[in-house]
Write an enzyme that holds these catalytic residues in place. Sequence first.
Site, PDB file in Angstrom:
ATOM      1  N   ASP A   1       0.543 -11.847 -19.536  1.00 54.15           N
ATOM      2  CA  ASP A   1       0.430 -13.297 -19.727  1.00 54.15           C
ATOM      3  C   ASP A   1       0.959 -13.730 -21.089  1.00 54.15           C
ATOM      4  O   ASP A   1       1.614 -14.755 -21.204  1.00 54.15           O
ATOM      5  CB  ASP A   1      -1.037 -13.732 -19.596  1.00 54.15           C
ATOM      6  CG  ASP A   1      -1.406 -13.971 -18.149  1.00 54.15           C
ATOM      7  OD1 ASP A   1      -0.623 -14.621 -17.446  1.00 54.15           O
ATOM      8  OD2 ASP A   1      -2.467 -13.489 -17.716  1.00 54.15           O
TER       9      ASP A   1
ATOM     10  N   CYS B   1      -3.509  -3.816 -22.548  1.00 54.83           N
ATOM     11  CA  CYS B   1      -3.606  -3.489 -21.119  1.00 54.83           C
ATOM     12  C   CYS B   1      -2.502  -4.144 -20.312  1.00 54.83           C
ATOM     13  O   CYS B   1      -2.454  -4.004 -19.099  1.00 54.83           O
ATOM     14  CB  CYS B   1      -4.982  -3.857 -20.584  1.00 54.83           C
ATOM     15  SG  CYS B   1      -5.380  -5.596 -20.802  1.00 54.83           S
TER      16      CYS B   1
ATOM     17  N   HIS C   1       0.819  -1.223   0.000  1.00 59.39           N
ATOM     18  CA  HIS C   1       0.000   0.000   0.000  1.00 59.39           C
ATOM     19  C   HIS C   1       0.845   1.261   0.000  1.00 59.39           C
ATOM     20  O   HIS C   1       0.550   2.218  -0.695  1.00 59.39           O
ATOM     21  CB  HIS C   1      -0.875   0.058   1.256  1.00 59.39           C
ATOM     22  CG  HIS C   1      -2.038  -0.860   1.213  1.00 59.39           C
ATOM     23  ND1 HIS C   1      -2.873  -0.951   0.127  1.00 59.39           N
ATOM     24  CD2 HIS C   1      -2.529  -1.724   2.131  1.00 59.39           C
ATOM     25  CE1 HIS C   1      -3.811  -1.832   0.384  1.00 59.39           C
ATOM     26  NE2 HIS C   1      -3.623  -2.322   1.583  1.00 59.39           N
TER      27      HIS C   1
ATOM     28  N   GLU D   1      -4.195 -12.912 -24.831  1.00 57.87           N
ATOM     29  CA  GLU D   1      -3.090 -13.114 -23.890  1.00 57.87           C
ATOM     30  C   GLU D   1      -2.561 -14.537 -23.923  1.00 57.87           C
ATOM     31  O   GLU D   1      -1.852 -14.964 -23.014  1.00 57.87           O
ATOM     32  CB  GLU D   1      -3.493 -12.699 -22.470  1.00 57.87           C
ATOM     33  CG  GLU D   1      -4.790 -13.282 -21.968  1.00 57.87           C
ATOM     34  CD  GLU D   1      -5.190 -12.770 -20.577  1.00 57.87           C
ATOM     35  OE1 GLU D   1      -4.354 -12.220 -19.854  1.00 57.87           O
ATOM     36  OE2 GLU D   1      -6.374 -12.941 -20.220  1.00 57.87           O
TER      37      GLU D   1
HETATM   38  C1  PEP Z   1      -2.139  -9.341 -18.838  1.00 64.27           C
HETATM   39  O1  PEP Z   1      -2.045 -10.569 -18.755  1.00 64.27           O
HETATM   40  O2  PEP Z   1      -1.419  -8.620 -19.556  1.00 64.27           O
HETATM   41  C2  PEP Z   1      -3.132  -8.628 -18.026  1.00 64.27           C
HETATM   42  C3  PEP Z   1      -3.341  -7.354 -18.150  1.00 64.27           C
HETATM   43  O3  PEP Z   1      -3.820  -9.357 -17.098  1.00 64.27           O
HETATM   44  P1  PEP Z   1      -3.249  -9.732 -15.647  1.00 64.27           P
HETATM   45  O4  PEP Z   1      -1.933  -9.026 -15.467  1.00 64.27           O
HETATM   46  O5  PEP Z   1      -4.300  -9.303 -14.689  1.00 64.27           O
HETATM   47  O6  PEP Z   1      -3.114 -11.205 -15.764  1.00 64.27           O
HETATM   48 MG    MG Z   2      -3.619 -11.761 -17.840  1.00 69.14          MG
END
Ligand code: PEP
Ligand code: MG
Length: 532
Positions: free
Chosen positions: A444, A491, A179, A420
Site C-alpha cells: 500500500d 511485510c 489455488h 503503509e
Molecule cells: C501491504 O500493504 O504491504 C500489506 C502487507 O498489506 P496488504 O497487502 O494486505 O494490503
Molecule cells: Mg496493506
Amino acid sequence: MKLLSTSVRASEGIAVGRAFVVRRTKSSINREKGSAESEKSLFATALAASREQIAHLAENSDIFAAHLEIIDDEMIVDSVETAINEGCSAEDAVSSSCEQIVSMFEAMDDEYLAARAADVKDIFARISQNLAGGVINPFEGVENGDIVVDRELFPSDMALLDFSKIRGFVTAEGSTTSHVCIMARNLSLPAVVGLGDASAEITTGDRLIIDGAEGLVIVNPDEYTLNDYLTRGLNYQALKQEQQAVANCEIFDGDRRVYVFANAGSVEDVERAIASGADGIGLFRSEFVYMQSSQEPTEDKQYEIYAAAARACNGKPLIIRTLDIGGDKAVPYLDFPKEENPFLGWRAIRISLDRVDMFCRQLRAILRASTDGDVRVMFPMVVCVDELRDAKYYLEQCKRELEQGGVAFNPNIKVGVMIETPASVFIADSLAAECDFFSIGTNDLIQYIMAADRANVKVSKLYNPYSDAVLRAVQSVILAAQNANIECGMCGELASDNLATERLLTMGLDEFSVNVGSIAKIKYELNKLTTK
Ligand code: PEP
Ligand code: MG
C-alpha cells in the site's frame, strides 16, 4: 521451435518434458426433457452425489472444505431451480447458472476473490458430470515426467492427478493467486499460467521447456536451446538446494539478530511457514478469516483459529493484523457503501473504530489466544496518533473485560503499527513513542506515495518499490524505529525480493516478513550478506 509467453508469474523453476494436453470432453446425454419437477429431482440427485464426493475429499483438504461451503450456499440451488422453472433442462440450468455465478465472482475487484471463480466452475463441472452419470478423469494417459497443458486446472484436479509425478504445468487461464498456483509454489513445481489462446499451439507429444519465473514456454526447442535450458535447470536446482540448506539458520548482522518471518492467511500457511524455516509470522492476514465466512466469525471461532495459529508457531512470534477489509476487499455482511475512491475510503482500522463491537470481539479473541504463544497485535492503515490511541483504548477495555470474567491473556501483549501510508511515515516518530513495533506495508505504501493504483497495469511503471521517494520513506521509518528503540519489520512484497535484501539490511531492517515460498531465498541472501 516456438516461443510462447505471458506476463503472469505463476511458479518459478525450469522444466523440460513431454506435453500432455488435457481434453475435457463435455459430458452429454441424449434424453427428453421432463417436467420441471423431474428436472429438479435429477438436479437434486446430482447435487447430493457431488456434495458427498466433496465431503469425502474435504477430509484431507482445506480446498474441498471451502468447496463444501460453496456447494451448500442456497444461491446455487436457487439459481438452478429458477432456470428450470423458466423451462431449462437440468443440464442447461446448471450450465447457465454456472456462467452467471462465475461472472459475478470474476467481476470482483479483489484478485483473491476473483480467483474463487475457479472453485465455482469446478463445483458446477462436478454437478454436470454427475448429471451425465459420473466424474470422468481427464488425466488418463499422463506419464511420469510430463508437463500437463490445459485450458484451466481446477482444485478438484488435485484429487485426480498426482502432481508429484509431473514436471510442471501450463494453462491458458488462471492467475497467480489461484489455488493450483499456490500449490505449485508450495511443491516448487514450475508453472506457466495465463498463456491465453497461444496454449492451443501445443499438442500432446511436443517437447516443452517451461520457465516459470519468466512466464515462458518453448515448444519443440532446437538442440542448442534445449542444452542451454537443461544447464539452467540444473543450476536452478543447485541454487534451491543451497538456499534450503540455510532455511533454518538464525541470521545475525554483527550482534543484531535479523529475522525472516512469513506472511500467512490461514493456520495451514502458518504450519508450512514454520516447517519451511520461518522465525515467526510477521503478518497473519485476519481478514481471510472474515472473508471465508458468510457472516462475521464469532469471537469463539476466531479464538480457535488464532490459538491454532499460535500453537503452530511453536513459541515463535505470531503477529495478528486486525481486520484489514475495504479498499479492494469486501465481505457481504458488512454492507459497504459504494465509494468513489475505495482505497481512500472506509477501510481497515477506520472500519474497526466505527464498528467497535465487532472490533472488540476480534481483540478479545486475539487476547485469549495470547496464552497459546507469543501473539502480538498489529493495526493496519493507521494515519494519525489518535487512531493508535483509540485502538489501544479498546484493547485495554477488552483486557479489563477478560480480567473481570476470569479469562487468561497476556497483559503485556505487544502492539504494532503498519506503516503503509505517507501520513504514518511523516509521524513515525510520534507513533513509535506509543507502540512496540512497526511493520512497513510496502504494497500500500508504494501506491499511496506514488499515487499509482497497485492493481492498475497502466501505471505499473510508476508503482516502483525502488523509486527514490519509496526508499527514502522506508529509511526514515527504520530510523524513527531505531531512535525509539523499537523493532522495524516489513511485510509488503518488497521484503520477498532478493534484489532488495542488501539495501534493506543496510538500512537497518530487523525483520523481513516474506511469502512462504521465499523464506529460504531470503535467508540465503541474508546469510550470504552477513557471513561474507
Ligand atoms: C501491504 O500493504 O504491504 C500489506 C502487507 O498489506 P496488504 O497487502 O494486505 O494490503
Ligand atoms: Mg496493506
